[in-house]
Design an enzyme around this catalytic site. Structure first.
Site, short mmCIF file in Angstrom:
data_model
loop_
_atom_site.label_atom_id
_atom_site.label_comp_id
_atom_site.label_asym_id
_atom_site.label_seq_id
_atom_site.Cartn_x
_atom_site.Cartn_y
_atom_site.Cartn_z
N CYS A 112 0.81 -1.23 0.00
CA CYS A 112 0.00 0.00 0.00
C CYS A 112 0.85 1.28 0.00
O CYS A 112 0.33 2.36 -0.27
CB CYS A 112 -0.96 0.00 1.18
SG CYS A 112 -2.04 -1.43 1.19
N HIS A 245 -3.19 7.29 2.42
CA HIS A 245 -3.61 5.98 1.90
C HIS A 245 -5.03 5.72 2.40
O HIS A 245 -5.34 5.92 3.57
CB HIS A 245 -2.65 4.90 2.41
CG HIS A 245 -3.12 3.52 2.16
ND1 HIS A 245 -3.64 3.12 0.94
CD2 HIS A 245 -3.18 2.42 2.96
CE1 HIS A 245 -3.98 1.84 1.02
NE2 HIS A 245 -3.73 1.39 2.23
N ASN A 275 -10.05 -0.06 0.07
CA ASN A 275 -8.59 -0.04 0.05
C ASN A 275 -8.11 -0.61 -1.28
O ASN A 275 -8.24 -1.81 -1.54
CB ASN A 275 -8.08 -0.88 1.22
CG ASN A 275 -6.57 -0.83 1.35
OD1 ASN A 275 -5.88 -0.41 0.43
ND2 ASN A 275 -6.06 -1.27 2.49
O1 UT7 Z 1 -3.49 -0.88 3.84
C1 UT7 Z 1 -3.14 -1.50 5.01
C2 UT7 Z 1 -3.99 -2.72 5.04
N1 UT7 Z 1 -4.89 -2.93 6.06
C3 UT7 Z 1 -5.46 -2.03 6.92
O2 UT7 Z 1 -5.24 -0.88 6.93
C4 UT7 Z 1 -6.44 -2.60 7.90
C5 UT7 Z 1 -6.20 -2.09 9.28
N2 UT7 Z 1 -7.17 -2.62 10.21
C6 UT7 Z 1 -8.48 -2.28 10.19
O3 UT7 Z 1 -8.88 -1.49 9.36
C7 UT7 Z 1 -9.39 -2.85 11.25
O4 UT7 Z 1 -8.60 -3.54 12.22
C8 UT7 Z 1 -10.47 -3.79 10.67
C9 UT7 Z 1 -11.47 -2.98 9.88
C10 UT7 Z 1 -9.84 -4.85 9.78
C11 UT7 Z 1 -11.21 -4.49 11.80
O5 UT7 Z 1 -11.77 -3.52 12.67
P1 UT7 Z 1 -11.60 -3.70 14.25
O6 UT7 Z 1 -12.34 -2.58 14.88
O7 UT7 Z 1 -10.12 -3.79 14.51
O8 UT7 Z 1 -12.37 -5.04 14.52
P2 UT7 Z 1 -11.82 -6.41 15.12
O9 UT7 Z 1 -10.85 -7.04 14.18
O10 UT7 Z 1 -11.39 -6.16 16.53
O11 UT7 Z 1 -13.14 -7.28 15.12
C12 UT7 Z 1 -14.24 -6.95 15.93
C13 UT7 Z 1 -15.33 -7.99 15.71
C14 UT7 Z 1 -14.84 -9.42 15.81
O12 UT7 Z 1 -15.84 -10.17 16.46
P3 UT7 Z 1 -15.68 -10.57 18.01
O13 UT7 Z 1 -14.43 -11.40 18.06
O14 UT7 Z 1 -15.57 -9.29 18.75
O15 UT7 Z 1 -16.93 -11.34 18.29
C15 UT7 Z 1 -14.77 -9.87 14.35
O16 UT7 Z 1 -14.97 -11.25 14.21
O17 UT7 Z 1 -15.89 -7.83 14.39
C16 UT7 Z 1 -15.92 -9.11 13.75
N3 UT7 Z 1 -15.78 -8.90 12.30
C17 UT7 Z 1 -16.83 -8.62 11.51
N4 UT7 Z 1 -18.14 -8.49 11.79
C18 UT7 Z 1 -18.95 -8.21 10.75
C19 UT7 Z 1 -14.67 -8.90 11.56
N5 UT7 Z 1 -14.96 -8.64 10.28
C20 UT7 Z 1 -16.30 -8.48 10.23
C21 UT7 Z 1 -17.20 -8.17 9.19
N6 UT7 Z 1 -18.50 -8.03 9.51
N7 UT7 Z 1 -16.81 -7.98 7.93
#
Ligand code: UT7
Length: 318
Positions: A112, A245, A275
């Protein structure tokens, strides 16, 4: 001698995949995706489209805006993580599609941060007088490396391309560039598969520890912007446009807040295309140039972070 961007262009494939469409594919919701990422929709390339096809559209737009033709281009750098094939480089394939017979052409792989890396590299060639007009492109088809059954990654990414023409100038354009990498984070965000013995070995899809990436991104983006500010003896308030980004609106907001940059000076396009990795910064830049937000003489800061980890910033005067 300086280098200056004299034209921008972009391209998004026609097919749009909305959050509501994703609700029918995995256990997710429009509300979760919007609130956690800011993404509303993303574009998906056709099966027969490659990164060089998307790059070709964006390049033609940038060259038209710059008022140059293929004959004027004497360097091509393509930032991509999703190349057309193992080799030749997507830059060489693009060169052929543009009908350019002889100039250096190569890919940059910094995920990225790829566009920032490519622009910084092109600046070295152009400002040193080695090239007159560089075509610098970020082009990605992440839909091909997404596991569409994995809700934690498939909602985040999209396809697209952005391009600029970077030319010699007596007036400063690019003021400084700041590139970093830390390979000891390589497992946190990767596509670990490889090709060997005629087969894909290992996982060919995106693997990501989202939380770790999030925290790292906010930390290093603030640091690299501070580095650019200090190097140029300016204040954060002097920056007219921050072009980050486009990964997640929460990362963009957190970085802007830490730097004290108001959101009305930040270009946001993540809602429209998710993204798009190396394409996201030139897509956002082209949006803000074409809608008239960016004016001549303004200070523009591009910043990115991605797998590797890699991160970097380019400060330029428009
Ligand atoms: O370019 C660089 C590449 N990547 C990035 O920049 C990504 C950086 N990270 C992020 O943007 C965030 O960490 C995410 C958007 C990927 C995730 O957001 P988060 O607030 O960190 O959520 P989390 O990973 O802590 O997940 C929270 C909950 C989990 O459930 P439990 O364990 O709390 O029951 C996940 O299983 O959300 C769940 N979850 C979803 N729920 C509905 C994960 N993906 C999804 C989804 N829909 N698509």
């Amino acid at each position: 001698m300086y280098s200056r961007i004299i034209g921008t262009g972009s391209y998004l494939p026609e097919k749009i995949l909305t959050n509501h469409d994703l609700e029918n594919m995995v256990d997710t919701s429009d509300e979760w995706i919007r609130t956690r990422t800011g993404i509303v929709e993303r574009h998906i390339a056709r099966d027969d489209q490659t990164a060089s096809d998307l790059a070709l559209h964006a390049s033609k737009n940038a060259m038209e805006a710059a008022g140059v033709t293929s004959k004027d281009i004497d360097l091509i750098i393509v930032a991509t993580t999703t190349p057309d094939m193992v080799f030749p480089s997507t830059a060489c394939i693009l060169q052929d599609k543009l009908g350019i017979e002889n100039c250096p052409a190569f890919d940059v792989q910094a995920v990225c941060s790829g566009f920032v890396y490519a622009l910084a590299t092109a600046d070295m060639f152009v400002s040193s007088g080695k090239c007159r007009n560089a075509l610098v492109v970020g082009s990605e088809i992440y839909s091909k490396i997404i596991d569409w059954s994995d809700r934690s990654t498939c909602v985040l990414f999209g396809d697209g391309a952005g391009a600029v023409v970077l030319s010699q100038s007596e007036q400063p354009g690019i003021l400084s560039s700041h590139l970093h990498a830390s390979g000891n984070y390589s497992k946190v965000l990767s596509v670990p598969g490889s090709i060997s013995g005629g087969k894909v070995q290992g996982n060919p899809y995106i693997n990501m520890e989202g939380n770790t990436v999030f925290k790292f991104a906010v930390k290093v983006l603030e640091e690299v912007v501070e580095e650019a500010i200090a190097k140029n003896n300016i204040q954060a308030s002097d920056i007219d446009w921050l072009i980050p980004h486009q990964a997640n609106i929460r990362i963009i907001r957190s970085t802007a807040k830490k730097l004290g940059i108001p959101m009305d000076k930040v270009v946001v396009a993540v809602d429209k295309h998710g993204n798009t990795s190396a394409a996201s910064i030139p897509l956002a830049l082209d949006l803000a140039v074409r809608d008239g937000r960016i004016h001549p003489g303004q200070l523009v800061l591009l910043e990115g972070v991605g797998g590797g980890f890699t991160w970097g910033a380019v400060l330029l005067r428009w």
